[in-house]
Design a protein around this motif. Structure first.
Motif, PDB file in Angstrom:
ATOM      1  N   MET A 199      11.812 -48.869   2.678  1.00 27.97           N
ATOM      2  CA  MET A 199      10.577 -49.637   2.621  1.00 27.97           C
ATOM      3  C   MET A 199       9.730 -49.313   3.850  1.00 27.97           C
ATOM      4  SD  MET A 199       8.767 -51.988   1.066  1.00 27.97           S
ATOM      5  CE  MET A 199       9.935 -52.786  -0.021  1.00 27.97           C
ATOM      6  N   ARG A 200       8.510 -48.940   3.662  1.00 26.18           N
ATOM      7  CA  ARG A 200       7.637 -48.662   4.783  1.00 26.18           C
ATOM      8  C   ARG A 200       7.306 -49.949   5.517  1.00 26.18           C
ATOM      9  NH1 ARG A 200       2.998 -45.888   1.562  1.00 26.18           N
ATOM     10  NH2 ARG A 200       3.749 -47.384   0.068  1.00 26.18           N
ATOM     11  N   LYS A 201       7.076 -49.850   6.805  1.00 27.03           N
ATOM     12  CA  LYS A 201       6.753 -51.012   7.623  1.00 27.03           C
ATOM     13  C   LYS A 201       5.263 -51.025   7.914  1.00 27.03           C
ATOM     14  CE  LYS A 201      11.056 -52.187   7.938  1.00 27.03           C
ATOM     15  NZ  LYS A 201      11.570 -53.364   7.231  1.00 27.03           N
ATOM     16  N   LEU A 202       4.715 -52.229   8.019  1.00 27.86           N
ATOM     17  CA  LEU A 202       3.295 -52.369   8.314  1.00 27.86           C
ATOM     18  C   LEU A 202       3.133 -53.427   9.378  1.00 27.86           C
ATOM     19  CD1 LEU A 202       0.259 -51.897   7.732  1.00 27.86           C
ATOM     20  CD2 LEU A 202       0.417 -53.773   6.102  1.00 27.86           C
ATOM     21  N   SER A 203       2.519 -53.079  10.473  1.00 26.52           N
ATOM     22  CA  SER A 203       2.180 -54.084  11.469  1.00 26.52           C
ATOM     23  C   SER A 203       0.880 -54.739  11.074  1.00 26.52           C
ATOM     24  CB  SER A 203       2.031 -53.422  12.849  1.00 26.52           C
ATOM     25  OG  SER A 203       1.501 -54.342  13.779  1.00 26.52           O
ATOM     26  N   LEU A 204       0.904 -56.071  11.015  1.00 29.47           N
ATOM     27  CA  LEU A 204      -0.303 -56.805  10.630  1.00 29.47           C
ATOM     28  C   LEU A 204      -1.176 -57.133  11.830  1.00 29.47           C
ATOM     29  CD1 LEU A 204       1.128 -59.149   7.879  1.00 29.47           C
ATOM     30  CD2 LEU A 204       0.031 -56.937   7.678  1.00 29.47           C
ATOM     31  N   ALA A 205      -0.745 -56.687  12.979  1.00 25.53           N
ATOM     32  CA  ALA A 205      -1.572 -56.901  14.169  1.00 25.53           C
ATOM     33  C   ALA A 205      -2.593 -55.777  14.237  1.00 25.53           C
ATOM     34  CB  ALA A 205      -0.701 -56.914  15.414  1.00 25.53           C
ATOM     35  N   LEU A 206      -3.517 -55.795  13.277  1.00 22.72           N
ATOM     36  CA  LEU A 206      -4.535 -54.740  13.182  1.00 22.72           C
ATOM     37  C   LEU A 206      -5.807 -55.197  13.876  1.00 22.72           C
ATOM     38  CD1 LEU A 206      -3.994 -53.801   9.443  1.00 22.72           C
ATOM     39  CD2 LEU A 206      -3.041 -52.695  11.440  1.00 22.72           C
ATOM     40  N   THR A 207      -6.471 -54.267  14.500  1.00 21.12           N
ATOM     41  CA  THR A 207      -7.689 -54.595  15.231  1.00 21.12           C
ATOM     42  C   THR A 207      -8.837 -54.868  14.279  1.00 21.12           C
ATOM     43  OG1 THR A 207      -6.950 -53.106  16.972  1.00 21.12           O
ATOM     44  CG2 THR A 207      -9.268 -53.779  17.012  1.00 21.12           C
ATOM     45  N   ILE A 208      -9.532 -55.979  14.501  1.00 16.55           N
ATOM     46  CA  ILE A 208     -10.680 -56.321  13.659  1.00 16.55           C
ATOM     47  C   ILE A 208     -11.814 -55.346  13.937  1.00 16.55           C
ATOM     48  CG2 ILE A 208     -12.396 -58.108  13.151  1.00 16.55           C
ATOM     49  CD1 ILE A 208      -9.573 -58.761  12.234  1.00 16.55           C
ATOM     50  N   LEU A 209     -12.410 -54.829  12.870  1.00 18.86           N
ATOM     51  CA  LEU A 209     -13.529 -53.892  13.018  1.00 18.86           C
ATOM     52  C   LEU A 209     -14.729 -54.585  13.644  1.00 18.86           C
ATOM     53  CD1 LEU A 209     -13.509 -51.990   9.628  1.00 18.86           C
ATOM     54  CD2 LEU A 209     -12.802 -51.124  11.840  1.00 18.86           C
ATOM     55  N   GLY A 210     -15.447 -53.849  14.495  1.00 22.68           N
ATOM     56  CA  GLY A 210     -16.665 -54.396  15.067  1.00 22.68           C
ATOM     57  C   GLY A 210     -17.770 -54.436  14.043  1.00 22.68           C
ATOM     58  N   GLU A 269       2.233 -53.779  -2.412  1.00 26.55           N
ATOM     59  CA  GLU A 269       3.294 -53.889  -1.413  1.00 26.55           C
ATOM     60  C   GLU A 269       2.798 -54.605  -0.163  1.00 26.55           C
ATOM     61  OE1 GLU A 269       6.042 -50.965   1.411  1.00 26.55           O
ATOM     62  OE2 GLU A 269       5.121 -50.157  -0.408  1.00 26.55           O
ATOM     63  N   TYR A 270       1.643 -54.193   0.325  1.00 15.10           N
ATOM     64  CA  TYR A 270       1.139 -54.716   1.597  1.00 15.10           C
ATOM     65  C   TYR A 270       0.227 -55.930   1.444  1.00 15.10           C
ATOM     66  CZ  TYR A 270       2.970 -50.364   3.522  1.00 15.10           C
ATOM     67  OH  TYR A 270       3.784 -49.332   3.894  1.00 15.10           O
ATOM     68  N   GLN A 291       1.842 -59.099   2.331  1.00 17.50           N
ATOM     69  CA  GLN A 291       2.106 -59.151   3.768  1.00 17.50           C
ATOM     70  C   GLN A 291       0.845 -59.480   4.559  1.00 17.50           C
ATOM     71  OE1 GLN A 291       4.439 -55.813   5.335  1.00 17.50           O
ATOM     72  NE2 GLN A 291       5.032 -55.268   3.246  1.00 17.50           N
ATOM     73  N   GLY A 292      -0.299 -59.510   3.889  1.00 17.20           N
ATOM     74  CA  GLY A 292      -1.533 -59.889   4.557  1.00 17.20           C
ATOM     75  C   GLY A 292      -2.509 -58.778   4.818  1.00 17.20           C
ATOM     76  N   ALA A 293      -2.204 -57.547   4.390  1.00 19.65           N
ATOM     77  CA  ALA A 293      -3.087 -56.417   4.679  1.00 19.65           C
ATOM     78  C   ALA A 293      -4.308 -56.367   3.776  1.00 19.65           C
ATOM     79  CB  ALA A 293      -2.318 -55.113   4.573  1.00 19.65           C
ATOM     80  N   PHE A 294      -4.191 -56.966   2.584  1.00 20.30           N
ATOM     81  CA  PHE A 294      -5.309 -56.973   1.647  1.00 20.30           C
ATOM     82  C   PHE A 294      -5.558 -58.411   1.176  1.00 20.30           C
ATOM     83  CE2 PHE A 294      -3.440 -52.754   1.422  1.00 20.30           C
ATOM     84  CZ  PHE A 294      -4.558 -51.951   1.625  1.00 20.30           C
ATOM     85  N   VAL A 295      -6.786 -58.668   0.807  1.00 23.37           N
ATOM     86  CA  VAL A 295      -7.205 -60.018   0.441  1.00 23.37           C
ATOM     87  C   VAL A 295      -6.851 -60.306  -1.016  1.00 23.37           C
ATOM     88  CG1 VAL A 295      -9.203 -61.548   0.191  1.00 23.37           C
ATOM     89  CG2 VAL A 295      -9.093 -59.924   2.105  1.00 23.37           C
ATOM     90  N   ALA A 305       0.699 -58.549  -8.068  1.00 25.24           N
ATOM     91  CA  ALA A 305       1.860 -58.307  -7.223  1.00 25.24           C
ATOM     92  C   ALA A 305       2.941 -59.335  -7.527  1.00 25.24           C
ATOM     93  CB  ALA A 305       1.454 -58.372  -5.753  1.00 25.24           C
ATOM     94  N   PHE A 306       4.090 -59.194  -6.896  1.00 25.18           N
ATOM     95  CA  PHE A 306       5.222 -60.081  -7.201  1.00 25.18           C
ATOM     96  C   PHE A 306       4.956 -61.531  -6.809  1.00 25.18           C
ATOM     97  CE2 PHE A 306       6.049 -58.575  -2.880  1.00 25.18           C
ATOM     98  CZ  PHE A 306       6.380 -59.737  -2.217  1.00 25.18           C
TER      99      PHE A 306
END
Length: 520
Positions: free
Chosen positions: A1-12, A110-111, A114-118, A147-148
């Protein structure tokens, strides 16, 4: 399973440089805005006209109508692999407002949880009436892309029309040999033997290829003639739902054993192209233009075009669709059909500054005007409205370039989230293909499709652990049996035992758990 960090920088905040737009009921915003987009698909790596880098004409028109400009921010433009581009986008941690293109369903589902998409459920209900109406009018499709966790995270590319591929036969060869179109598998066998032995091309050589195909997987379509299956969807080698409502794989069924034995027999007898696994995509062009090919299973529109293309070269050339021969069990079936949803489309990233504006923009493409724009291009440029119908201009229909290729350069028929309009294709479908479609439409030939499932993390881990090697083993044995290495009947018990050892039962269990959860 690929890992995704949700600590992504908010776009300016993106600077606004779009031109003023005309007042319209299609306006999405009060003041012009820009949204960034990742759009990667096989024909174009970026949301722009390939090579030139200019905005699509369709994009420029949409800006005028909606007030929203899409600014390209595509990752992986140096690769034609959309999965690779998506992985790069996620790894870089800086997401544009919109993530779209080819094969996005799996990573988005998948993501997304986890919070990556709305999640789009409530956004669509509150702000996208045209998309909501589409779901209401097409029950089951929203569930199919979910999704599940029960949410859906992307708006898909939604194909239109029913029929894709058909059985084609050389009617001029039948006429030359005084034969009728075959109505069942036994008659088909007799016709193919006659094509092999009786010199229907009249050159004095035994060089005819009774059955051929551009994609080697289409040799598996013959399995249906003995009441087996080759796939459950428009994707080759897919799972299908059996008569008990359970997901199974076609290549693990007893019917497959018996059907493949017959396919191997036909291959050994020279009724199937001896180079079916190696000749490749040029086989249709070569075998038809050299007056060697007798029968295939291929797309209605493109295959019917050979009558015009080769009519002056081959006297009497007549390659036409015919009804699927009845199987050994007496069933006429067309296994392939246009799937109603694709794993392509677009989603809203969690870094989108204004998801409400994005979903309203997505909804524009489901309005009457947006649907025409996404299918036919800009009115007055590539098409005109004639008696209430969108009609391509003569220079589009008569161009040396296929209509769909022209549309891609306009920014129409690309893999955004939109609802295709079959009228776009019908206009450049030959008369022979139209008659074939009408013939197929008079019979109950189509079967239900498996639209896919969304696996949770645990289920996905089981699937990823076992399925790739299982699929490889199935296809290796299949090709070997057809080519005459081994005997499927004699080898069957060892084959099924190997499938069990490789985890087939575990894969089927997680798929059916997900299937029952998703479709109740």
């Amino acid at each position: 399973m690929r890992k995704l960090s949700l600590a992504l920088t908010i776009l300016g905040t993106t600077s606004l440089t779009v031109p003023a737009y005309a007042e319209s009921h299609l306006q999405v915003v009060d003041k012009p805005v820009e949204l960034t987009i990742h759009m990667h698909w096989p024909r174009a790596q970026g949301y722009m006209v390939p090579k030139s880098g200019e905005p699509y004409p369709v994009e420029l028109e949409a800006r005028k109508l909606t007030g929203v400009s899409l600014i390209d921010a595509t990752a992986g433009r140096n690769s034609t692999d959309s999965n690779e581009a998506m992985n790069l986008l996620i790894a870089q941690g800086k997401m544009p407002d919109i993530v779209g293109g080819h094969l996005i369903q799996q990573p988005v589902n998948e993501y997304g949880p986890q919070g990556a998409f709305v999640p789009l459920n409530e956004l669509v209900e509150e702000h996208a009436p045209n998309i909501a109406k589409f779901w209401e009018d097409h029950p089951g499709l929203k569930e199919a892309i979910s999704a599940f966790d029960g949410n859906y995270y992307y708006i898909p590319y939604l194909p239109d029309g029913k029929y894709g591929r058909a059985w084609f036969i050389r009617q001029d060869w039948l006429d030359a040999l005084g034969l009728e179109q075959p109505q069942d598998v036994d008659e088909l066998y007799d016709v193919m033997v006659a094509f092999r032995d009786q010199d229907p091309n009249g050159n004095g050589l035994k060089d005819e290829i009774p059955y051929f195909a551009r994609q080697w997987e289409e040799v598996n379509r013959l399995l249906t003639l003995w009441d087996a299956r080759s796939s459950g969807s428009d994707t080759y080698h897919d799972f299908y739902v059996n008569d008990e409502g359970k997901l199974v794989h076609p290549y693990a069924q007893v019917a497959y054993r018996d059907a493949l034995a017959n396919v191997a027999k036909w291959y050994a007898e020279g009724l199937i192209d001896p180079e079916i696994f190696t000749r490749g995509s040029s086989s249709r062009d070569y075998l038809l233009s050299e007056n060697l090919g007798g029968m295939t299973h291929d797309w209605f529109a493109s295959t019917s075009g050979y009558n015009d293309a080769l009519g002056d070269k081959i006297d009497g050339f007549n390659f036409i669709p015919f009804l699927p021969p009845a199987s050994a069990g007496g069933v006429r079936m067309e296994e392939h059909r246009r799937i109603p949803i694709k794993p392509d489309g677009w989603a809203i990233s969690h870094q989108a500054k204004d998801p409400v504006t994005v979903i309203k923009y997505f909804d524009f493409w489901f309005t009457e005007e947006g649907r025409l724009l996404s299918n036919f291009g800009v009115e007055g440029k590539t098409w005109d409205m004639v008696d209430g119908e969108p009609v391509y201009k003569p220079e589009v229909l008569n161009s040396d370039s296929p209509v769909n290729s022209q549309m891609y350069l306009e920014g129409a028929q690309i893999q955004r989230g939109y609802w295709q309009d079959y009228r776009y294709e019908w206009q450049w479908t030959s008369e022979a293909a139209r008659k074939g479609i009408e013939l197929y439409d008079t019979h109950d030939l189509l079967i239900d499709q498996f639209l896919g499932v969304a696996l949770n993390k645990k289920e996905q881990a089981v699937f990823d652990r076992y399925w790739p090697s299982l699929r490889t083993y199935m296809l290796e044995r299949q090709q070997a049996w057809i080519l005459g290495s081994g005997d499927v009947q004699a080898d069957w018990d060892d084959y099924t035992k190997t499938l069990d050892k490789m985890g087939y039962a575990d894969v089927i269990e997680v798929l059916n758990t997900a299937y029952e959860r998703q479709y109740n």
